[in-house]
Design an enzyme around this catalytic site. Structure first.
Site, mmCIF file in Angstrom:
data_model
loop_
_atom_site.group_PDB
_atom_site.id
_atom_site.type_symbol
_atom_site.label_atom_id
_atom_site.label_comp_id
_atom_site.label_asym_id
_atom_site.label_seq_id
_atom_site.Cartn_x
_atom_site.Cartn_y
_atom_site.Cartn_z
ATOM 1 N NE ARG A 9 -25.627 -53.646 -100.893
ATOM 2 C CZ ARG A 9 -25.691 -53.525 -102.534
ATOM 3 N NH1 ARG A 9 -26.344 -54.445 -103.274
ATOM 4 N NH2 ARG A 9 -25.461 -52.239 -102.963
ATOM 5 C CG LEU A 60 -31.743 -39.803 -79.446
ATOM 6 C CD1 LEU A 60 -32.310 -40.985 -79.498
ATOM 7 C CD2 LEU A 60 -31.933 -38.749 -80.634
ATOM 8 C CG ASP A 91 -26.994 -46.633 -99.686
ATOM 9 O OD1 ASP A 91 -26.104 -45.730 -100.187
ATOM 10 O OD2 ASP A 91 -27.347 -47.744 -100.368
ATOM 11 C CG HIS A 121 -21.451 -37.655 -99.391
ATOM 12 N ND1 HIS A 121 -22.328 -38.737 -99.174
ATOM 13 C CD2 HIS A 121 -20.675 -37.918 -100.271
ATOM 14 C CE1 HIS A 121 -21.820 -39.676 -100.027
ATOM 15 N NE2 HIS A 121 -20.766 -39.164 -100.540
ATOM 16 N NE ARG A 134 -28.049 -45.329 -105.272
ATOM 17 C CZ ARG A 134 -28.799 -46.143 -104.325
ATOM 18 N NH1 ARG A 134 -29.674 -46.730 -104.851
ATOM 19 N NH2 ARG A 134 -28.315 -46.172 -103.224
ATOM 20 N NE ARG A 194 -20.455 -40.684 -105.171
ATOM 21 C CZ ARG A 194 -21.649 -41.792 -104.789
ATOM 22 N NH1 ARG A 194 -22.308 -42.113 -105.747
ATOM 23 N NH2 ARG A 194 -21.567 -42.290 -103.727
ATOM 24 C CD GLU A 234 -39.984 -57.408 -86.796
ATOM 25 O OE1 GLU A 234 -39.998 -57.630 -87.985
ATOM 26 O OE2 GLU A 234 -39.807 -58.462 -86.074
#
Ligand code: IPE
Ligand code: IPE
Ligand code: MG
Length: 250
Positions: A198, A138, A27, A44, A31, A40, A211
């Site tokens: 959140r 991976l 996230d 990205h 900004r 914006r 965690e």
């Protein structure tokens, strides 16, 4: 039925100093761009570069699973131009990066509801997954049009379609094979960049005993060093899974 991985609510999972599975909410792209007086979408674009570095770092560290949130089921609420830019960026990223992922022995998986994607994107996703299916260094899972609630609902629906009798009573173990991440251990470490604390509908089921690590660093600025800080924080945690601290030390 698929082989069952241990569930954190049923058995105590094995833990190691390097997390086996890291889940990330990437996230802060918008900004990051705004701070630089850029649109914006430039954020990205830089976010893809940050992801490339984090994938390499995880591979080097021996992390087995990296799961990243690229587009949530609620991100359709954004302006149409941004949504369409993100879809194009995702398609281009797949086309450009898949050969490199394959060369580096990385398996690519995509989770989320694909029904809203156009045919070209659907086909590119399938091709990328097929090409890298047997790689083992991976597993990189990208969550697009993914929501934790969608995942659980979808799993219940599919389970009941295949086993109608389970409608009477079913267990966690019955449901687990139908969840998107059924072939991976639950995340050991969750990272969210961009300062918000959140979950935003990411991996609701699987984060039961993960965690949590939150950082103000915006995703495009998140690098190997920042990943190191998150892992160092993880290494200081005592993972009790419901037990007491005394039980762990005895
Ligand atoms: C995360 O960055 C990327 C996506 C959700 C696609 P944002 O676009 O949410 O960036 P901020 O939170 O507005 O800074
Ligand atoms: C979460 O970020 C989803 C992704 C990073 C893909 P958002 O920026 O959409 O989350 P909220 O709206 O701030 O909770
Ligand atoms: Mg955001």
């Amino acid at each position: 039925m698929a082989n069952l991985l241990p569930s954190s609510t049923r058995t105590i999972p094995d833990t190691a100093s390097i997390p086996r599975h890291i889940a990330v909410i990437m996230d802060g792209n918008g900004r990051w761009a705004k701070q630089r007086f850029m649109p914006r979408v430039a954020g990205h674009q830089r976010g893809v570069e940050a992801l490339r570095e984090v994938v390499k770092a995880c591979r080097d560290l021996g992390v087995e699973y990296l799961t990243v949130f690229a587009f949530s089921s609620e991100n359709w609420r954004r302006p149409a131009e941004e949504v369409s830019f993100l879809m194009t960026l995702f398609l281009k990223m797949l086309e450009r990066e898949v050969a490199k992922l394959h060369k580096n022995n990385i398996r690519l998986k995509i989770i989320g509801d694909r029904s809203r994607f156009d045919d070209k994107l659907k086909q590119t996703m399938r091709d990328a997954e097929q090409l890298t299916a047997n790689n083992s260094a991976l597993t990189l899972t990208i969550a697009v049009n993914y929501g934790g609630r969608w995942d659980v609902m979808h799993a219940v629906q599919n389970m009941l379609r295949e086993h109608p009798s389970l409608a009477q009573i079913f267990t966690e173990e019955d449901l687990q094979p139908y969840l998107s991440m059924s072939d991976a251990p639950e995340p050991d470490l969750f990272i969210r960049t961009g300062g918000e604390q959140r979950i935003s509908n990411f991996m609701l089921w699987q984060l039961a005993y993960t965690e949590l690590y939150f950082t103000d660093t915006l995703w495009p600025a998140f690098d190997r060093k920042e990943l190191g800080k998150a892992i160092a924080s993880y290494q200081k945690r005592e993972r009790r899974f419901g037990r007491t601290s005394e039980q762990l030390t005895s």
